[in-house]
Every structure is written in C-alpha cells, then in structure tokens.
Design a protein around this motif. Structure first.
Motif, PDB file in Angstrom:
ATOM      1  N   GLY A 158     -15.473  -3.424  -6.546  1.00 45.09           N
ATOM      2  CA  GLY A 158     -14.487  -2.378  -5.562  1.00 45.09           C
ATOM      3  C   GLY A 158     -13.938  -1.174  -6.362  1.00 45.09           C
ATOM      4  N   GLY A 159     -12.331  -1.340  -5.871  1.00 44.96           N
ATOM      5  CA  GLY A 159     -11.141  -0.764  -6.253  1.00 44.96           C
ATOM      6  C   GLY A 159     -10.033  -0.842  -5.768  1.00 44.96           C
ATOM      7  N   SER A 160      -8.508  -0.024  -6.354  1.00 36.57           N
ATOM      8  CA  SER A 160      -7.569  -0.755  -6.357  1.00 36.57           C
ATOM      9  C   SER A 160      -6.911   0.998  -5.720  1.00 36.57           C
ATOM     10  N   GLY A 161      -5.356   0.731  -5.252  1.00 34.96           N
ATOM     11  CA  GLY A 161      -4.970   1.352  -4.921  1.00 34.96           C
ATOM     12  C   GLY A 161      -4.891   2.235  -4.033  1.00 34.96           C
ATOM     13  N   GLU A 162      -5.836   1.379  -3.163  1.00 38.04           N
ATOM     14  CA  GLU A 162      -5.380   1.835  -1.870  1.00 38.04           C
ATOM     15  C   GLU A 162      -5.295   1.491  -0.588  1.00 38.04           C
ATOM     16  N   SER A 163      -5.073   2.009   0.646  1.00 39.49           N
ATOM     17  CA  SER A 163      -4.668   1.007   1.645  1.00 39.49           C
ATOM     18  C   SER A 163      -6.296  -0.221   1.907  1.00 39.49           C
ATOM     19  N   PRO A 164      -5.621  -0.841   1.972  1.00 41.46           N
ATOM     20  CA  PRO A 164      -6.377  -2.009   2.503  1.00 41.46           C
ATOM     21  C   PRO A 164      -8.044  -1.525   4.182  1.00 41.46           C
ATOM     22  N   ASN A 165      -8.440  -0.724   3.321  1.00 38.72           N
ATOM     23  CA  ASN A 165     -10.078  -0.412   3.890  1.00 38.72           C
ATOM     24  C   ASN A 165     -11.916  -0.718   3.873  1.00 38.72           C
ATOM     25  N   ARG A 166     -12.709  -1.030   4.022  1.00 41.69           N
ATOM     26  CA  ARG A 166     -14.077  -1.490   4.108  1.00 41.69           C
ATOM     27  C   ARG A 166     -14.737  -0.970   3.016  1.00 41.69           C
ATOM     28  N   SER A 167     -14.433   0.336   2.270  1.00 37.49           N
ATOM     29  CA  SER A 167     -15.338   0.767   1.238  1.00 37.49           C
ATOM     30  C   SER A 167     -14.348   0.341   0.174  1.00 37.49           C
ATOM     31  N   LEU A 168     -13.578  -0.812   0.826  1.00 43.10           N
ATOM     32  CA  LEU A 168     -12.508  -1.310  -1.336  1.00 43.10           C
ATOM     33  C   LEU A 168     -13.196  -2.398  -1.558  1.00 43.10           C
ATOM     34  N   VAL A 169     -13.880  -2.770  -1.050  1.00 49.04           N
ATOM     35  CA  VAL A 169     -14.757  -3.815  -1.842  1.00 49.04           C
ATOM     36  C   VAL A 169     -16.188  -4.074  -1.022  1.00 49.04           C
ATOM     37  N   ASP A 170     -16.647  -4.221  -1.784  1.00 50.44           N
ATOM     38  CA  ASP A 170     -18.482  -4.985  -2.309  1.00 50.44           C
ATOM     39  C   ASP A 170     -18.236  -5.945  -2.491  1.00 50.44           C
ATOM     40  N   THR A 234      -2.532 -16.086  -5.028  1.00 46.94           N
ATOM     41  CA  THR A 234      -1.815 -15.170  -3.819  1.00 46.94           C
ATOM     42  C   THR A 234      -2.633 -15.765  -2.544  1.00 46.94           C
ATOM     43  N   ILE A 235      -2.186 -16.312  -2.000  1.00 51.97           N
ATOM     44  CA  ILE A 235      -2.745 -16.534  -0.074  1.00 51.97           C
ATOM     45  C   ILE A 235      -3.427 -15.603   0.605  1.00 51.97           C
ATOM     46  N   VAL A 236      -4.368 -14.811   1.012  1.00 49.91           N
ATOM     47  CA  VAL A 236      -4.222 -14.081   2.621  1.00 49.91           C
ATOM     48  C   VAL A 236      -4.948 -15.048   3.142  1.00 49.91           C
ATOM     49  N   ASP A 237      -4.614 -15.445   4.636  1.00 49.08           N
ATOM     50  CA  ASP A 237      -4.349 -16.107   5.284  1.00 49.08           C
ATOM     51  C   ASP A 237      -4.697 -15.408   6.491  1.00 49.08           C
ATOM     52  N   ALA A 238      -6.225 -15.328   7.695  1.00 46.07           N
ATOM     53  CA  ALA A 238      -6.560 -14.276   8.755  1.00 46.07           C
ATOM     54  C   ALA A 238      -6.618 -15.548  10.172  1.00 46.07           C
ATOM     55  N   ASP A 239      -5.711 -16.683   9.263  1.00 46.32           N
ATOM     56  CA  ASP A 239      -6.229 -17.445  10.501  1.00 46.32           C
ATOM     57  C   ASP A 239      -5.877 -17.608  11.708  1.00 46.32           C
ATOM     58  N   HIS A 240      -4.099 -16.943  11.628  1.00 47.63           N
ATOM     59  CA  HIS A 240      -3.670 -16.132  12.255  1.00 47.63           C
ATOM     60  C   HIS A 240      -3.286 -14.603  13.387  1.00 47.63           C
ATOM     61  N   VAL A 241      -4.454 -14.490  12.458  1.00 50.25           N
ATOM     62  CA  VAL A 241      -4.747 -12.882  13.028  1.00 50.25           C
ATOM     63  C   VAL A 241      -4.785 -12.079  13.885  1.00 50.25           C
ATOM     64  N   PHE A 242      -4.431 -11.819  15.201  1.00 50.37           N
ATOM     65  CA  PHE A 242      -4.700 -11.195  16.330  1.00 50.37           C
ATOM     66  C   PHE A 242      -5.677 -10.299  16.352  1.00 50.37           C
ATOM     67  N   TYR A 243      -5.426  -9.332  16.189  1.00 47.06           N
ATOM     68  CA  TYR A 243      -5.814  -7.932  16.079  1.00 47.06           C
ATOM     69  C   TYR A 243      -6.079  -7.204  13.926  1.00 47.06           C
ATOM     70  N   THR A 244      -7.529  -6.840  15.026  1.00 50.89           N
ATOM     71  CA  THR A 244      -7.756  -5.516  13.982  1.00 50.89           C
ATOM     72  C   THR A 244      -9.275  -5.116  13.716  1.00 50.89           C
ATOM     73  N   ASN A 245      -8.643  -3.430  13.034  1.00 52.39           N
ATOM     74  CA  ASN A 245      -9.532  -2.577  14.151  1.00 52.39           C
ATOM     75  C   ASN A 245     -11.397  -1.894  12.993  1.00 52.39           C
ATOM     76  N   ASP A 253     -11.832   4.594   6.637  1.00 52.91           N
ATOM     77  CA  ASP A 253     -10.565   4.444   7.097  1.00 52.91           C
ATOM     78  C   ASP A 253      -9.862   3.260   7.344  1.00 52.91           C
ATOM     79  N   PRO A 254      -8.050   3.575   6.763  1.00 48.70           N
ATOM     80  CA  PRO A 254      -7.744   2.471   6.716  1.00 48.70           C
ATOM     81  C   PRO A 254      -7.299   1.535   7.707  1.00 48.70           C
ATOM     82  N   LEU A 255      -7.547   0.014   7.073  1.00 41.96           N
ATOM     83  CA  LEU A 255      -7.566  -1.241   8.451  1.00 41.96           C
ATOM     84  C   LEU A 255      -5.857  -1.405   9.060  1.00 41.96           C
TER      85      LEU A 255
END
Length: 285
Positions: A158-170, A234-245, A253-255
């Motif tokens: 994947g890439g770096s230096g962008e806003s989170p988006n689906r194309s940024l990661v394989d 760094t821990i990234v935890d989505a357990d309490h996420v209540f919305y994502t597009n 597109d940005p997430l």
C-alpha cells in the motif's frame, strides 16, 4: 486469543526464559545493545537455545540467514539451523521437520510478506511452527515482513502520506499466529498511520498494531503484550466505532471513521488485546 502458554511450563521456567511471540517492527539493532534480539535469545532458552531461522521472505536468503546465524552464534546458542525454503515442496525436508520438533526458538526475517506466505502458508513446516508457538512450546519472532504475517489478515502493501482510503492498503491472508490483529511495521518511520486505519476500516473486528523500527510487541499468555525497544507501538481499535462510510465510497475517496480509538505505547507499556485495554506499564523487559 489463541496464544496460550501452558501453566506448568511457565511455573518451571524463570522469568527471562518464558516463551513468547515477538512481533518486531523491523530494523532491530543488530550491532550495539541488541535489546530485542537478546530478548528473543533469552526467551528461546539462552545458551540452551536451538534456533531455527526462516529467511525466505528475503530475495537474498543466503545473506540474511547467515547474518542472523552469526548473531545467535555469537550469543552462544546451542544449535542453529537456517531453514532456507526456496520451493514449497521443501517443507517436507525431514531434517528441518526434525529440527522444528526439537527447537526452542524460530526467527522469521524481513523481506516480502507475500513471498513468505506464498512459500510457507499451509505447509507442514509452518503449521508445526504455528502450533508450537500457540501452545507456548517455542519462542517465535518475526521482524518486518515476518511481523506482517502474524495476523489472519495481513497488510500486503500500500501507500502512505494520504488520508485514509480503501485504495491505500492491499490486504491478503497471513499466517494466523495471532489471528486477532493486523500488523503494520516500520510504522512511524514510513508514515503508515493512514494505511493501518484504512485496513481496520475494512476489517473492524481486528485490532490494528503499528510497530516502529527497533521496537517490539512481546506477547505472552492471555493476549497481553509488552513494548520493548526504542520506538512506539500504536494501537488502532475500531471496537467503539459507530459509523464509517467505508462500504459506500469509491476506493480513492476519503474515509469517515467515527469514534476510532488510538493508543501510543512505549517501552514498558502493556496492552491486553482480548479486553482492548491498556495495562499498568512495566519499565523493564
């Protein structure tokens, strides 16, 4: 958490001899203090260690296998075997099978995580390593690409230096040693925060772990890891996420990800991945 260390094993071994799984962000110190490599060596049994080195993620397995062989030989390991798999069929090599049945530690080097999985996923060699690591029978370490493969889901690129988006990661399938996590390595050194967030938006049931260079998440029993090394985890935890597009926008597109939790942990800090909880720090390894 599938990593379970046998209580009777832990009771008969001193603190520094306990088995562990070391997930290393890459570029660990190989020359001076060697804190992470020394920790692996001690957890693998010290001067009684029988260490298998798996260098097949690298395009130069001879060179990288020899480098780690020399390091552990200098430390005083009892025996060392470089398990230099070039073709999947080699996983049936009886010499390597016998060594892995008796070894006390396995070290997976850096390189290309897709290459590592292509050569070893679902082979008899890797199934034996995975089973013994999860039972607490051996100490297992993976650095860089060897760290990326630890989860069931794996960041393949994947890439770096962008806003989170689906194309940024394989994403691809890893080795499933610690299935609950998605690991990214060389983390702050290569500006990969958005990449890990993008991965977790796609797999919100997984816990994102971003590990800096010369830094390690050291897993013991009960899903608890401790940070050792010079950088951060760094821990990234989505357990309490209540919305994502994530499901509704195009790949570039940005997430939006609402209520995402992020923790930055340094030397001695501890985290329980089952409870998604930061624990009191220990300022020693």
């Amino acid at each position: 958490m599938t990593l379970q260390l046998k209580p009777e094993f832990l009771q008969r071994m001193p603190q520094l001899k306990r088995t562990a799984v070391l997930v290393i962000g890459g570029a660990e110190d190989k020359v001076h203090g060697r804190q992470i490599l020394s920790t692996f060596f001690e957890r693998a049994g010290g001067t009684d260690a029988r260490i298998g080195i798996i260098p097949c993620a690298s395009r130069e397995p001879d060179a990288i296998g020899t480098r780690y062989h020399n390091i552990f030989e200098e430390m005083g390991a009892k025996s060392i075997e470089v398990i230099d798999v070039r073709e999947r069929e080699q996983s049936d090599n009886p010499v390597w099978q016998t060594f892995l049945d008796d070894c006390t530690g396995v070290f997976m080097t850096g390189g290309d995580q897709l290459r590592l999985c292509d050569l070893l996923a679902n082979t008899s060699i890797m199934e034996r390593v995975r089973m013994r690591a999860q039972l607490g029978e051996i100490t297992l370490a993976g650095t860089s690409a060897g760290a990326a493969v630890m989860g069931h889901q794996m960041i393949a690129g994947g890439g770096s230096g962008e806003s989170p988006n689906r194309s940024l990661v394989d994403l691809s399938t890893g080795l499933g040693i610690i299935p609950e996590v998605i690991v990214d390595q060389h983390f702050h050194n290569r500006n990969r925060m958005a990449r890990l967030m993008s991965a977790i938006a796609t797999c919100p049931d997984k816990l994102g772990i971003g590990i800096d260079e010369d830094t390690c998440a050291l897993f013991e029993s009960d899903g608890v890891f401790q940070v050792i090394g010079k950088g951060t985890v760094t821990i990234v935890d989505a357990d309490h996420v209540f919305y994502t597009n994530q499901a509704d926008v195009s790949p570039g597109d940005p997430l939006s990800i609402h209520n995402l939790r992020v923790h930055i942990l340094s030397q001695g800090d501890r985290y329980n991945i089952n409870k998604r909880l930061v624990l009191s720090p220990l300022h020693h390894s």
